[in-house]
Design a protein around this motif. Structure first.
Motif, PDB file in Angstrom:
ATOM      1  N   ILE A   1       0.838  -1.208   0.000  1.00 49.20           N
ATOM      2  CA  ILE A   1       0.000   0.000   0.000  1.00 49.20           C
ATOM      3  C   ILE A   1       0.868   1.253   0.000  1.00 49.20           C
ATOM      4  O   ILE A   1       0.605   2.210  -0.734  1.00 49.20           O
ATOM      5  N   GLN A   9       0.864   4.155  -2.863  1.00 52.94           N
ATOM      6  CA  GLN A   9       0.576   5.556  -2.553  1.00 52.94           C
ATOM      7  C   GLN A   9       1.703   6.469  -3.029  1.00 52.94           C
ATOM      8  O   GLN A   9       1.440   7.551  -3.567  1.00 52.94           O
ATOM      9  N   THR A  57       1.592   6.746  -6.893  1.00 52.20           N
ATOM     10  CA  THR A  57       0.506   7.633  -7.316  1.00 52.20           C
ATOM     11  C   THR A  57       0.872   9.093  -7.070  1.00 52.20           C
ATOM     12  O   THR A  57       0.637   9.959  -7.920  1.00 52.20           O
ATOM     13  N   PHE A  58       1.485   9.363  -5.930  1.00 47.77           N
ATOM     14  CA  PHE A  58       1.901  10.724  -5.582  1.00 47.77           C
ATOM     15  C   PHE A  58       2.928  11.252  -6.576  1.00 47.77           C
ATOM     16  O   PHE A  58       2.818  12.381  -7.068  1.00 47.77           O
ATOM     17  N   SER A  96       0.407  11.890   3.442  1.00 49.85           N
ATOM     18  CA  SER A  96      -0.955  11.395   3.602  1.00 49.85           C
ATOM     19  C   SER A  96      -0.950   9.866   3.499  1.00 49.85           C
ATOM     20  O   SER A  96       0.073   9.261   3.171  1.00 49.85           O
ATOM     21  N   GLY A  97      -2.094   9.234   3.740  1.00 52.49           N
ATOM     22  CA  GLY A  97      -2.153   7.780   3.720  1.00 52.49           C
ATOM     23  C   GLY A  97      -1.274   7.195   4.818  1.00 52.49           C
ATOM     24  O   GLY A  97      -1.179   7.750   5.921  1.00 52.49           O
ATOM     25  N   TRP A 114       1.825   7.275   4.886  1.00 54.06           N
ATOM     26  CA  TRP A 114       2.965   8.184   5.060  1.00 54.06           C
ATOM     27  C   TRP A 114       2.672   9.288   6.069  1.00 54.06           C
ATOM     28  O   TRP A 114       3.575  10.041   6.440  1.00 54.06           O
TER      29      TRP A 114
END
Length: 269
Positions: free
Chosen positions: A161, A165, A168-169, A182-183, A185
């Motif tokens: 995951i 993330q 995607t970032f 975020s997420g 992180w």
């Protein structure tokens, strides 16, 4: 074949593969794909041990499956990243120093500063999986193994995951130079490293179900933990990030360095 003979065969296989990959790296003048093989190599060691087991039971299958799942997933992720991004600046710096300051050829630097160093380290970290599979035979799956499997799966999921993330970032041009907070992180600066940590402590616990010889292999997850938290993992990465991303210092102040924790409130947040 006895236990030492089986481990020796695995070690010989690892050396042979590393030599082939070293020759490939010399031809393309890039060793960066060594990170992908770090993961793939452990899956190969576990598979080699499994193929030497005459009567593998549920415990052997469990150890092999967890190691293969971790290794193939991470190895593929790192290999695709290398194919997209090219030469890793870390290895360019390491090999460049050996060539410029010590007069090594690229081939010698690649062998001594990358591939040869990885052989004993990879073998040692993967030792719990190898020993566990070789010693499992028809051993039953007990409570310790179940707890270990749950920890390993949590680690694999956490790492997967976190990597998704981050990918995607980074794919959004608007995030260039920014810090992902975020997420997962938001709770740890290194969810991928924490995932590795859980995966290999979990695999060691599953393997420990077989008895005392695997307890000695605790050196594997201990070394990996040291590497991730104190040596070439988080410290090396953060040294670079603090130079290249001004917001990273603030991120450090409010976010746990390794183990997931609720973020701290700072004056800027």
């Amino acid at each position: 074949m006895n236990l030492l003979g089986s481990l020796g065969l695995n070690f010989g296989l690892l050396v042979a593969i590393m030599i082939i990959l070293w020759l490939i790296s010399v031809r393309i003048r890039d060793v960066s794909f060594i990170d992908a093989f770090w993961a793939y190599g452990m899956a190969i060691m576990a598979s080699a041990a499994f193929m030497q087991t005459a009567n593998p039971g549920s415990l052997a299958y469990m150890i092999w499956a967890l190691t293969a799942l971790w290794g193939i997933r991470l190895g593929t992720h790192l290999f695709l990243r290398w194919r997209k991004e090219g030469i890793d600046p870390r290895y360019k710096k390491i090999l460049g120093h050996a060539m410029d300051k010590q007069g090594m050829s690229f081939a010698k630097a690649a062998l001594l500063r990358a591939w040869a160093m990885q052989i004993p380290l990879l073998f040692m970290v993967c030792l719990p999986a190898q020993l566990g599979i070789l010693l499992a035979d028809a051993a039953p799956v007990g409570p310790v193994a179940i707890i270990g499997a749950v920890i390993a799966l949590i680690g694999i999921a956490f790492e997967t995951i976190g990597d998704m993330q981050l990918k995607t970032f980074r794919s959004n041009p608007a995030n260039t130079g920014k810090v992902l907070d975020s997420g997962l992180w938001k709770y740890t600066r290194h969810p991928n490293y924490f995932g590795d940590f859980c995966a290999w402590w979990g695999i060691w616990l599953v393997a420990a179900q077989t008895g005392w010889p695997v307890w000695i292999a605790i050196v594997g997850p201990l070394f990996l933990s040291f590497t991730l938290m104190k040596w070439s993992g988080a410290p090396l990465l953060e040294k670079s990030l603090k130079k290249n991303r001004p917001d990273y210092v603030d991120y450090i102040e409010r976010t746990s360095g390794f183990f997931p924790m609720p973020p701290k409130k700072t004056a800027n947040r």
